[in-house]
Scaffold this motif. Structure first.
Motif, PDB file in Angstrom:
ATOM      1  N   PHE A  83       0.834  -1.198   0.000  1.00 39.84           N
ATOM      2  CA  PHE A  83       0.000   0.000   0.000  1.00 39.84           C
ATOM      3  C   PHE A  83       0.874   1.256   0.000  1.00 39.84           C
ATOM      4  O   PHE A  83       0.666   2.185  -0.779  1.00 39.84           O
ATOM      5  CB  PHE A  83      -0.915  -0.013   1.225  1.00 39.84           C
ATOM      6  N   LEU A  84       1.872   1.294   0.858  1.00 41.02           N
ATOM      7  CA  LEU A  84       2.757   2.452   0.940  1.00 41.02           C
ATOM      8  C   LEU A  84       3.537   2.636  -0.366  1.00 41.02           C
ATOM      9  O   LEU A  84       3.632   3.753  -0.888  1.00 41.02           O
ATOM     10  CB  LEU A  84       3.721   2.299   2.122  1.00 41.02           C
ATOM     11  N   LYS A  85       4.050   1.568  -0.903  1.00 38.15           N
ATOM     12  CA  LYS A  85       4.804   1.640  -2.167  1.00 38.15           C
ATOM     13  C   LYS A  85       3.920   2.188  -3.288  1.00 38.15           C
ATOM     14  O   LYS A  85       4.335   3.037  -4.074  1.00 38.15           O
ATOM     15  CB  LYS A  85       5.342   0.255  -2.523  1.00 38.15           C
ATOM     16  N   GLU A  86       2.692   1.712  -3.343  1.00 34.65           N
ATOM     17  CA  GLU A  86       1.736   2.172  -4.363  1.00 34.65           C
ATOM     18  C   GLU A  86       1.444   3.671  -4.205  1.00 34.65           C
ATOM     19  O   GLU A  86       1.444   4.420  -5.180  1.00 34.65           O
ATOM     20  CB  GLU A  86       0.449   1.359  -4.212  1.00 34.65           C
ATOM     21  N   ARG A  87       1.214   4.116  -2.972  1.00 36.24           N
ATOM     22  CA  ARG A  87       0.903   5.529  -2.738  1.00 36.24           C
ATOM     23  C   ARG A  87       2.106   6.417  -3.040  1.00 36.24           C
ATOM     24  O   ARG A  87       1.958   7.498  -3.604  1.00 36.24           O
ATOM     25  CB  ARG A  87       0.438   5.757  -1.292  1.00 36.24           C
ATOM     26  N   LEU A  88       3.293   5.987  -2.675  1.00 31.44           N
ATOM     27  CA  LEU A  88       4.487   6.776  -2.968  1.00 31.44           C
ATOM     28  C   LEU A  88       4.690   6.905  -4.481  1.00 31.44           C
ATOM     29  O   LEU A  88       5.034   7.984  -4.974  1.00 31.44           O
ATOM     30  CB  LEU A  88       5.719   6.148  -2.316  1.00 31.44           C
ATOM     31  N   ALA A  89       4.444   5.838  -5.225  1.00 29.94           N
ATOM     32  CA  ALA A  89       4.554   5.898  -6.690  1.00 29.94           C
ATOM     33  C   ALA A  89       3.520   6.857  -7.263  1.00 29.94           C
ATOM     34  O   ALA A  89       3.813   7.624  -8.188  1.00 29.94           O
ATOM     35  CB  ALA A  89       4.383   4.499  -7.285  1.00 29.94           C
ATOM     36  N   GLN A  90       2.302   6.843  -6.728  1.00 33.21           N
ATOM     37  CA  GLN A  90       1.265   7.779  -7.197  1.00 33.21           C
ATOM     38  C   GLN A  90       1.678   9.224  -6.956  1.00 33.21           C
ATOM     39  O   GLN A  90       1.447  10.089  -7.792  1.00 33.21           O
ATOM     40  CB  GLN A  90      -0.062   7.508  -6.502  1.00 33.21           C
ATOM     41  N   MET A  91       2.299   9.491  -5.832  1.00 36.91           N
ATOM     42  CA  MET A  91       2.695  10.865  -5.533  1.00 36.91           C
ATOM     43  C   MET A  91       3.826  11.335  -6.435  1.00 36.91           C
ATOM     44  O   MET A  91       3.892  12.508  -6.776  1.00 36.91           O
ATOM     45  CB  MET A  91       3.073  10.999  -4.060  1.00 36.91           C
ATOM     46  N   GLU A  92       4.685  10.437  -6.829  1.00 32.52           N
ATOM     47  CA  GLU A  92       5.764  10.825  -7.737  1.00 32.52           C
ATOM     48  C   GLU A  92       5.207  11.230  -9.096  1.00 32.52           C
ATOM     49  O   GLU A  92       5.787  12.062  -9.780  1.00 32.52           O
ATOM     50  CB  GLU A  92       6.772   9.687  -7.896  1.00 32.52           C
ATOM     51  N   ASP A  93       4.072  10.657  -9.483  1.00 32.48           N
ATOM     52  CA  ASP A  93       3.441  11.012 -10.751  1.00 32.48           C
ATOM     53  C   ASP A  93       2.794  12.388 -10.696  1.00 32.48           C
ATOM     54  O   ASP A  93       2.557  13.004 -11.726  1.00 32.48           O
ATOM     55  CB  ASP A  93       2.358   9.984 -11.124  1.00 32.48           C
ATOM     56  N   VAL A  94       2.498  12.890  -9.501  1.00 34.77           N
ATOM     57  CA  VAL A  94       1.758  14.138  -9.347  1.00 34.77           C
ATOM     58  C   VAL A  94       2.684  15.329  -9.185  1.00 34.77           C
ATOM     59  O   VAL A  94       2.577  16.321  -9.876  1.00 34.77           O
ATOM     60  CB  VAL A  94       0.791  14.054  -8.142  1.00 34.77           C
TER      61      VAL A  94
ATOM     62  N   ALA B  34       9.182  14.862  -2.797  1.00 33.91           N
ATOM     63  CA  ALA B  34       8.447  15.730  -1.876  1.00 33.91           C
ATOM     64  C   ALA B  34       7.248  15.005  -1.258  1.00 33.91           C
ATOM     65  O   ALA B  34       6.998  15.124  -0.055  1.00 33.91           O
ATOM     66  CB  ALA B  34       7.994  17.000  -2.583  1.00 33.91           C
ATOM     67  N   GLY B  35       6.513  14.260  -2.063  1.00 42.22           N
ATOM     68  CA  GLY B  35       5.379  13.509  -1.537  1.00 42.22           C
ATOM     69  C   GLY B  35       5.829  12.462  -0.533  1.00 42.22           C
ATOM     70  O   GLY B  35       5.190  12.244   0.492  1.00 42.22           O
ATOM     71  N   ALA B  36       6.974  11.821  -0.818  1.00 37.93           N
ATOM     72  CA  ALA B  36       7.506  10.821   0.107  1.00 37.93           C
ATOM     73  C   ALA B  36       7.914  11.468   1.424  1.00 37.93           C
ATOM     74  O   ALA B  36       7.676  10.912   2.499  1.00 37.93           O
ATOM     75  CB  ALA B  36       8.693  10.094  -0.520  1.00 37.93           C
ATOM     76  N   VAL B  37       8.532  12.651   1.350  1.00 36.27           N
ATOM     77  CA  VAL B  37       8.932  13.343   2.576  1.00 36.27           C
ATOM     78  C   VAL B  37       7.713  13.636   3.433  1.00 36.27           C
ATOM     79  O   VAL B  37       7.717  13.410   4.652  1.00 36.27           O
ATOM     80  CB  VAL B  37       9.715  14.638   2.243  1.00 36.27           C
ATOM     81  N   LEU B  38       6.638  14.131   2.822  1.00 36.07           N
ATOM     82  CA  LEU B  38       5.414  14.416   3.577  1.00 36.07           C
ATOM     83  C   LEU B  38       4.816  13.144   4.171  1.00 36.07           C
ATOM     84  O   LEU B  38       4.370  13.128   5.319  1.00 36.07           O
ATOM     85  CB  LEU B  38       4.392  15.120   2.694  1.00 36.07           C
ATOM     86  N   THR B  39       4.812  12.078   3.384  1.00 32.26           N
ATOM     87  CA  THR B  39       4.276  10.805   3.858  1.00 32.26           C
ATOM     88  C   THR B  39       5.062  10.303   5.055  1.00 32.26           C
ATOM     89  O   THR B  39       4.495   9.916   6.080  1.00 32.26           O
ATOM     90  CB  THR B  39       4.302   9.755   2.736  1.00 32.26           C
ATOM     91  N   PHE B  40       6.378  10.322   4.944  1.00 36.09           N
ATOM     92  CA  PHE B  40       7.191   9.813   6.039  1.00 36.09           C
ATOM     93  C   PHE B  40       7.191  10.742   7.242  1.00 36.09           C
ATOM     94  O   PHE B  40       7.367  10.293   8.375  1.00 36.09           O
ATOM     95  CB  PHE B  40       8.604   9.478   5.561  1.00 36.09           C
ATOM     96  N   ALA B  41       6.955  12.023   7.023  1.00 35.29           N
ATOM     97  CA  ALA B  41       6.797  12.941   8.163  1.00 35.29           C
ATOM     98  C   ALA B  41       5.544  12.558   8.951  1.00 35.29           C
ATOM     99  O   ALA B  41       5.573  12.470  10.186  1.00 35.29           O
ATOM    100  CB  ALA B  41       6.716  14.384   7.688  1.00 35.29           C
ATOM    101  N   ALA B  42       4.439  12.313   8.242  1.00 37.34           N
ATOM    102  CA  ALA B  42       3.195  11.929   8.915  1.00 37.34           C
ATOM    103  C   ALA B  42       3.352  10.564   9.589  1.00 37.34           C
ATOM    104  O   ALA B  42       2.945  10.378  10.745  1.00 37.34           O
ATOM    105  CB  ALA B  42       2.038  11.905   7.920  1.00 37.34           C
ATOM    106  N   LEU B  43       3.955   9.610   8.880  1.00 42.07           N
ATOM    107  CA  LEU B  43       4.177   8.289   9.479  1.00 42.07           C
ATOM    108  C   LEU B  43       5.095   8.377  10.691  1.00 42.07           C
ATOM    109  O   LEU B  43       4.878   7.687  11.690  1.00 42.07           O
ATOM    110  CB  LEU B  43       4.787   7.333   8.449  1.00 42.07           C
TER     111      LEU B  43
END
Length: 194
Positions: free
Chosen positions: A126-137, A143-152
């Motif tokens: 699930f996390l891998k899929e969401r991180l890949a989606q954010m890279e497309d955006v 940047a999306g990964a940094v935000l995700t890992f900050a929240a996690l």
């Protein structure tokens, strides 16, 4: 449909609810098939019929938790509309929502799952899929990964008991993450002034 048939169909949820109550009350040390059977008012064989081992039970608990997370993030994402930052904002909104709600069970589940890494396979995918989606955006790779890992990071450090941030301090952190997500350049490679 007969009452007995309904009860049989409800047994997996009844078993998982019982296991979750045990974990919340006493942690993973009390999570045995016998204890779950007693808590669920079922026979040991009834529990083993649905979950053949403690590891299978832990994996089912992790999968159920992931289902709740997926639904929550999807609902938050839908609230954002077509905004390219919808996914990072949804992840942040989910983290904000559950930060204060998670008591006992996630820590115990996390510790139990450490003994059974396969239990987190769904989370990892699930996390891998969401991180890949954010890279497309976002046009700012990572940047999306940094935000995700900050929240996690906020959630995990609280879950593990490393710290608890409350009130205005917590709101400031989540507000800052949301501002960063909204300010990410969207699409293309134009990172100049807007």
């Amino acid at each position: 449909m007969t009452k007995a048939r309904t009860r049989r169909e409800d047994r997996p949820a009844i078993i998982l609810d019982a296991a979750e109550r045990l974990i919340r009350r006493s942690g993973t040390r009390t999570l045995t098939i016998d204890a779950v059977a007693a808590e669920a008012s079922l026979s040991k064989g009834g529990v083993l019929h649905h979950y053949g081992s403690k590891d299978a039970l832990i994996q089912a608990l992790a999968e159920r938790k992931l289902s709740v997370i997926r639904d929550s993030i999807a609902a938050h994402e839908a609230e954002q509309g077509p905004d390219p930052a919808a996914l990072p904002l949804a992840l942040i909104a989910h983290a904000r929502q559950i930060y204060a709600d998670e008591e006992g069970f996630p820590r115990a589940l996390l510790l139990a799952s450490a003994e059974n890494p396969e239990a987190f396979a769904g989370f990892n995918a699930f996390l891998k899929e969401r991180l890949a989606q954010m890279e497309d955006v976002a046009c700012c790779p990572g940047a999306g990964a940094v935000l995700t890992f900050a929240a996690l990071g906020l959630l995990l450090t609280r879950t593990l008991g490393f710290h608890t941030i409350e009130g205005a301090d917590l709101a400031r952190l989540f507000d800052a993450m949301e501002r960063i997500a909204r300010d990410l350049p969207k699409g293309g490679t134009d990172t100049g002034p807007r």
